[in-house]
Design a protein around this motif. Structure first.
Motif, PDB file in Angstrom:
ATOM      1  N   GLU A  79       0.836  -1.210   0.000  1.00 13.26           N
ATOM      2  CA  GLU A  79       0.000   0.000   0.000  1.00 13.26           C
ATOM      3  C   GLU A  79       0.867   1.255   0.000  1.00 13.26           C
ATOM      4  N   LEU A  80       1.942   1.238   0.786  1.00 15.96           N
ATOM      5  CA  LEU A  80       2.833   2.393   0.830  1.00 15.96           C
ATOM      6  C   LEU A  80       3.526   2.602  -0.513  1.00 15.96           C
ATOM      7  N   GLN A  81       3.930   1.506  -1.156  1.00 15.53           N
ATOM      8  CA  GLN A  81       4.530   1.619  -2.487  1.00 15.53           C
ATOM      9  C   GLN A  81       3.561   2.314  -3.451  1.00 15.53           C
ATOM     10  N   GLN A  82       2.328   1.865  -3.410  1.00 14.21           N
ATOM     11  CA  GLN A  82       1.329   2.413  -4.331  1.00 14.21           C
ATOM     12  C   GLN A  82       1.049   3.885  -4.039  1.00 14.21           C
ATOM     13  N   SER A  83       0.911   4.216  -2.745  1.00 16.95           N
ATOM     14  CA  SER A  83       0.580   5.605  -2.418  1.00 16.95           C
ATOM     15  C   SER A  83       1.725   6.542  -2.795  1.00 16.95           C
ATOM     16  N   ILE A  84       2.971   6.073  -2.634  1.00 12.66           N
ATOM     17  CA  ILE A  84       4.123   6.889  -3.024  1.00 12.66           C
ATOM     18  C   ILE A  84       4.142   7.081  -4.536  1.00 12.66           C
ATOM     19  N   GLU A  85       3.937   5.992  -5.255  1.00  8.57           N
ATOM     20  CA  GLU A  85       4.016   6.057  -6.721  1.00  8.57           C
ATOM     21  C   GLU A  85       2.919   6.936  -7.307  1.00  8.57           C
ATOM     22  N   LEU A  86       1.728   6.901  -6.710  1.00 10.21           N
ATOM     23  CA  LEU A  86       0.592   7.613  -7.293  1.00 10.21           C
ATOM     24  C   LEU A  86       0.403   9.020  -6.735  1.00 10.21           C
ATOM     25  N   ASP A  87       1.254   9.409  -5.789  1.00 10.93           N
ATOM     26  CA  ASP A  87       1.125  10.731  -5.172  1.00 10.93           C
ATOM     27  C   ASP A  87       1.612  11.805  -6.154  1.00 10.93           C
ATOM     28  N   THR A  88       0.687  12.580  -6.675  1.00  5.89           N
ATOM     29  CA  THR A  88       1.031  13.581  -7.702  1.00  5.89           C
ATOM     30  C   THR A  88       1.726  14.810  -7.124  1.00  5.89           C
ATOM     31  N   LEU A  89       1.705  14.944  -5.784  1.00  7.79           N
ATOM     32  CA  LEU A  89       2.349  16.099  -5.171  1.00  7.79           C
ATOM     33  C   LEU A  89       3.833  15.856  -4.893  1.00  7.79           C
ATOM     34  N   LEU A  90       4.266  14.612  -5.021  1.00  7.84           N
ATOM     35  CA  LEU A  90       5.663  14.293  -4.768  1.00  7.84           C
ATOM     36  C   LEU A  90       6.485  14.408  -6.047  1.00  7.84           C
ATOM     37  N   LYS A  91       7.680  14.945  -5.912  1.00  8.41           N
ATOM     38  CA  LYS A  91       8.599  15.002  -7.040  1.00  8.41           C
ATOM     39  C   LYS A  91       9.261  13.638  -7.224  1.00  8.41           C
ATOM     40  N   ASP A  92       9.875  13.461  -8.427  1.00  5.87           N
ATOM     41  CA  ASP A  92      10.500  12.172  -8.730  1.00  5.87           C
ATOM     42  C   ASP A  92      11.551  11.792  -7.693  1.00  5.87           C
ATOM     43  N   ASN A  93      12.408  12.737  -7.331  1.00  3.85           N
ATOM     44  CA  ASN A  93      13.481  12.405  -6.373  1.00  3.85           C
ATOM     45  C   ASN A  93      12.914  12.100  -4.988  1.00  3.85           C
ATOM     46  N   GLU A  94      11.787  12.711  -4.625  1.00  5.43           N
ATOM     47  CA  GLU A  94      11.154  12.412  -3.345  1.00  5.43           C
ATOM     48  C   GLU A  94      10.574  10.997  -3.346  1.00  5.43           C
ATOM     49  N   LYS A  95       9.935  10.631  -4.475  1.00  3.56           N
ATOM     50  CA  LYS A  95       9.391   9.274  -4.579  1.00  3.56           C
ATOM     51  C   LYS A  95      10.508   8.240  -4.466  1.00  3.56           C
ATOM     52  N   ILE A  96      11.617   8.505  -5.136  1.00  2.00           N
ATOM     53  CA  ILE A  96      12.750   7.576  -5.076  1.00  2.00           C
ATOM     54  C   ILE A  96      13.278   7.479  -3.645  1.00  2.00           C
ATOM     55  N   LYS A  97      13.363   8.629  -2.953  1.00  2.00           N
ATOM     56  CA  LYS A  97      13.853   8.631  -1.574  1.00  2.00           C
ATOM     57  C   LYS A  97      12.973   7.756  -0.682  1.00  2.00           C
ATOM     58  N   TYR A  98      11.648   7.887  -0.805  1.00  2.00           N
ATOM     59  CA  TYR A  98      10.752   7.134   0.063  1.00  2.00           C
ATOM     60  C   TYR A  98      10.716   5.653  -0.307  1.00  2.00           C
ATOM     61  N   LEU A  99      10.851   5.357  -1.604  1.00  2.00           N
ATOM     62  CA  LEU A  99      10.916   3.945  -2.015  1.00  2.00           C
ATOM     63  C   LEU A  99      12.201   3.295  -1.500  1.00  2.00           C
ATOM     64  N   LYS A 100      13.305   4.037  -1.552  1.00  2.00           N
ATOM     65  CA  LYS A 100      14.557   3.519  -0.989  1.00  2.00           C
ATOM     66  C   LYS A 100      14.405   3.282   0.513  1.00  2.00           C
ATOM     67  N   GLY A 101      13.708   4.201   1.172  1.00  2.00           N
ATOM     68  CA  GLY A 101      13.476   4.041   2.605  1.00  2.00           C
ATOM     69  C   GLY A 101      12.683   2.778   2.910  1.00  2.00           C
ATOM     70  N   LEU A 102      11.672   2.507   2.081  1.00  2.00           N
ATOM     71  CA  LEU A 102      10.891   1.278   2.252  1.00  2.00           C
ATOM     72  C   LEU A 102      11.761   0.039   2.077  1.00  2.00           C
ATOM     73  N   GLU A 103      12.645   0.098   1.090  1.00  2.00           N
ATOM     74  CA  GLU A 103      13.559  -1.023   0.857  1.00  2.00           C
ATOM     75  C   GLU A 103      14.463  -1.238   2.073  1.00  2.00           C
ATOM     76  N   ILE A 104      15.020  -0.126   2.587  1.00  2.00           N
ATOM     77  CA  ILE A 104      15.889  -0.216   3.765  1.00  2.00           C
ATOM     78  C   ILE A 104      15.121  -0.800   4.944  1.00  2.00           C
ATOM     79  N   MET A 105      13.917  -0.317   5.179  1.00  2.00           N
ATOM     80  CA  MET A 105      13.109  -0.799   6.295  1.00  2.00           C
ATOM     81  C   MET A 105      12.832  -2.293   6.170  1.00  2.00           C
ATOM     82  N   THR A 106      12.385  -2.720   4.998  1.00  2.00           N
ATOM     83  CA  THR A 106      12.047  -4.129   4.795  1.00  2.00           C
ATOM     84  C   THR A 106      13.273  -5.019   4.972  1.00  2.00           C
TER      85      THR A 106
END
Length: 732
Positions: A79-106
């Motif tokens: 769900e977090l992956q999807q919400s990050i990817e589909l969030d139109t208010l986030l810039k590309d580098n912000e989306k990448i940062k949060y996806l990397k964070g999810l990877e680190i957490m997992t």
């Protein structure tokens, strides 16, 4: 695990479905790799279909718990992956940062769970905390409020997830984590301060640690560095007392009395008057212990009461027990002269603290003197004087040495009834995963009582059943567990009850040891025997008698060197026996011989599954220190006290233990070893009940009495209680 198989397959299928099906939303090509990396980490968490590789997160028997972890790590992360990817208010580098964070957490949750530094139970909290931290970060706010509310390990992962680029709350979060870390692991406070001497809250940390673990603060205060010097000028009153002790050459002798010194109930001068007199120092410790037990009844727990008991134990063994044991051939007037100044309560502690070392004749001499010095006062008054300290241990030992009837007859019948009810009552309050001693003492006592006093045994069984019902009425799961095990053990002592303890208690077999569990990958059964050289020559005689079972026998071959002997059978399945020589002299030559034997076994890749102790009881600790987790059968020959049982089962949770309630003897040890070796050479399982029945036919008279004091594994109720309470999974 078979009961969990359907559930495991459901989870595995869910993992596969969640991570292999195409997402229902479009992913930008520039971020596909980042999503795939998260998916890969998720796949590592659980067992995969068609794979025998275990996942990072072990599944428990609690399916609701498993489902919560699975939902957090699979569904919630998706769900977090999807919400990050589909969030139109986030810039590309912000989306990448949060996806990397999810990877680190997992990844860190998986790796932490596998290394046991992270509990899978924290997974839902960590995922939710990540979502909350993400919201703060996107608003350019610090994540430190989330870290403050999170468990240490969840907060630590969050800091790693939001450090690149760094969230503005990271510095504050690291300070918060340091405090959480020391709260979670207070034992690491002093090592931390040693390398972080100027830490802002050092005063409060040292003061808190002085109350939690005075011994550690004492050790650091005794050093010669900046932290030690600071401890010596610390204003806290407890720290001041510790610092004064650490500055004295007699600090170790003062330490057991730290609580009384701090409270002004004792002075250093009072201790100075007796510290060099073994008898008077022991008496002062006993007096202090009795005052402490009185306070503990009022929920006032003294500091370092463990240090006091350890020092009492040491003095009791070294100054009293070792001497009366060593004079076992002397007249009573000579042998027990050292006990003349001791009162009943001081003799009482000699018994309970010396359980693992006191000889049968030594115990009986001490017990007899307790009774004599009570001078007709009912024996139940002794327990009241002792504030019932170690009273289960004392009763258990009286039962083991056939003195319980004497103890009970010297008090009013009504008081004896109440005492034995108290013996059985309240075990749930003193029993947990870290301490099962009282419950084990009760189980061991029943084993002795059943053989001697069927009426008393029946009353104990009735009390076990009543207490089990009480625990059920009270909804007390620990009480139900404790008393279910006790009553089942008691019931099993009656052969006519036909109770299979393995099935009843859900533990591996106690009546048999499978041959294949004893043999190594090459089909050899390796045994290690520990001998000790003694100035009384007992160890050397024991070794000579042991070797007599093999020397000159066509079925055995012997090779030896200066330190150890190797014995191998020449017929049948391979049985290899290694024994160090009992060497006596300066610098512990037999210890060096044992070390050389252990080095040889390690070098040759030989792992013993049978360990045998031959020697005085005071050598048992040395033997136990050398037993390895490969142990399947451990023969102590003597000294079956709780501490020794616990030590063995901590090393190897399913070891079968043979011990004696009294003195071990070669006339019993050697027939037992012969019977075991005969079975092994024939490639047969060890079946304890028929083996013990056949062995009993070999003895008569005094030898039969000695044999009856040996406890086979299926009758070792104390050891079985430990296995059943802590839970044992049979090893493959």
């Amino acid at each position: 695990m078979n009961k969990l198989l359907p559930f495991l397959l459901i989870i595995a299928a869910s993992v596969a479905k969640a991570q292999t099906a195409a997402p229902l939303y479009s992913i930008d090509r520039s971020r596909v790799l980042f999503h795939e990396n998260i998916d890969k980490e998720q796949k590592k968490l659980f067992i995969q279909p068609g794979s025998h590789v275990r996942g990072y997160i072990p599944l428990s028997k609690d399916e609701a718990f498993n489902a919560q972890v699975r939902f957090a790590m699979l569904d919630k992360v998706d769900e977090l992956q999807q919400s990050i990817e589909l969030d139109t208010l986030l810039k590309d580098n912000e989306k990448i940062k949060y996806l990397k964070g999810l990877e680190i957490m997992t990844r860190q949750i998986g790796l932490g769970t596998r290394s046991r530094s992270f509990s899978a139970a924290l997974a839902p909290e960590t995922v939710n905390a990540y979502a909350a931290a993400l919201e703060l970060d996107r608003e350019n706010k610090g994540i430190d409020p989330v870290v403050r509310d999170a468990h240490y390990w969840a907060g630590k992962i969050l800091v790693d997830c939001f450090s690149y680029p760094e969230n503005k709350g990271i510095p504050a979060s690291k300070s918060i984590l340091q405090v959480k870390y020391l709260q979670l692991y207070p034992e690491r406070t002093m090592p931390f301060l040693k390398t972080n001497f100027s830490y802002p809250t050092r005063d409060s940390l040292i003061a808190a640690e002085a109350r939690r673990d005075p011994r550690k603060v004492y050790d650091y205060a005794a050093a010669n560095d900046a932290l030690a010097r600071y401890i010596r000028i610390h204003p806290d009153p407890v720290v001041k007392v510790i610092a004064e002790m650490a500055s004295s050459r007699s600090g170790q002798l003062y330490f057991p009395f730290i609580d009384d010194i701090y409270r002004g109930k004792m002075t250093f001068d009072e201790i100075d008057k007796v510290k060099n007199n073994d008898l008077e120092y022991y008496k002062l410790m006993v007096k202090t212990r009795m005052q402490h037990t009185s306070r503990m009844l009022s929920k006032d727990t003294p500091m370092e009461r463990k240090a006091l008991v350890e020092r009492m134990d040491n003095k009791a063994r070294q100054y009293f027990i070792s001497k009366i044991n060593g004079l076992h051939s002397a007249s009573d007037a000579v042998r027990f002269k050292i006990l003349e100044p001791l009162a009943p309560h001081e003799l009482y502690y000699l018994c309970v603290l010396g359980e693992d070392e006191i000889y049968t004749s030594s115990y009986r001499g001490v017990f007899r003197r307790i009774i004599q010095r009570l001078k007709g006062v009912p024996t139940d008054s002794l327990f009241m004087t002792m504030n019932f300290d170690y009273f289960r241990k004392f009763i258990k030992m009286a039962a083991a040495y056939n003195e319980l009837d004497t103890l009970l007859k010297l008090m009013p019948d009504s008081n004896a009834t109440v005492l034995m009810k108290s013996f059985m009552f309240g075990l749930e309050k003193t029993t947990d995963m870290n301490n099962v001693e009282d419950a084990v003492d009760v189980a061991d006592a029943y084993s002795s009582i059943f053989e001697k006093n069927k009426v008393l045994a029946a009353n104990m069984l009735e009390e076990a059943r009543w207490n089990y019902d009480r625990a059920q009425r009270n909804g007390d799961p620990n009480g139900q567990k404790v008393y279910f095990i006790e009553k089942t053990l008691f019931e099993s002592a009656d052969a006519n009850a036909n109770i299979d303890l393995s099935k009843a208690l859900g533990i591996p077999p106690v009546y048999t040891v499978d041959y294949n569990r004893l043999a190594d990958s090459s089909g050899r059964i390796i045994q290690q025997v520990f001998f000790y050289g003694d100035d009384d020559k007992d160890g050397q005689m024991s070794y000579a008698n042991f070797m007599g079972m093999f020397r000159g026998k066509a079925d055995w071959s012997i090779t030896e060197n200066a330190d150890f002997v190797t014995i191998k059978n020449t017929k049948g399945k391979p049985v290899w026996i290694f024994a160090n020589k009992p060497l006596y002299g300066e610098d512990d030559p037999d210890t060096k011989a044992q070390e050389k034997l252990r080095a040889y076994l390690d070098k040759e890749g030989l792992e013993p599954t049978i360990f045998i102790h031959r020697g005085h009881s005071y050598h048992v600790k040395s033997s136990l220190g050398q037993i390895t987790p490969s142990a399947r059968i451990v023969i102590l020959g003597s000294c079956g006290g709780y501490n020794n049982l616990n030590d063995v089962l901590t090393i190897s949770s399913d070891a079968h233990i043979i011990s004696s309630k009294q003195i071990g003897t070669r006339t019993v040890n050697e027939p037992i070893l012969n019977a075991i070796n005969t079975n092994l050479r024939n490639g047969q399982n060890i079946e304890w009940m028929p083996m013990w029945n056949e062995l009993s036919k070999l003895f008569s008279g005094e030898a039969k009495e000695r044999f009856d004091d040996y406890i086979p594994p299926y009758k070792n109720l104390g050891a079985i209680f430990i296995k059943a309470y802590r839970g044992v999974e049979e090893e493959e």
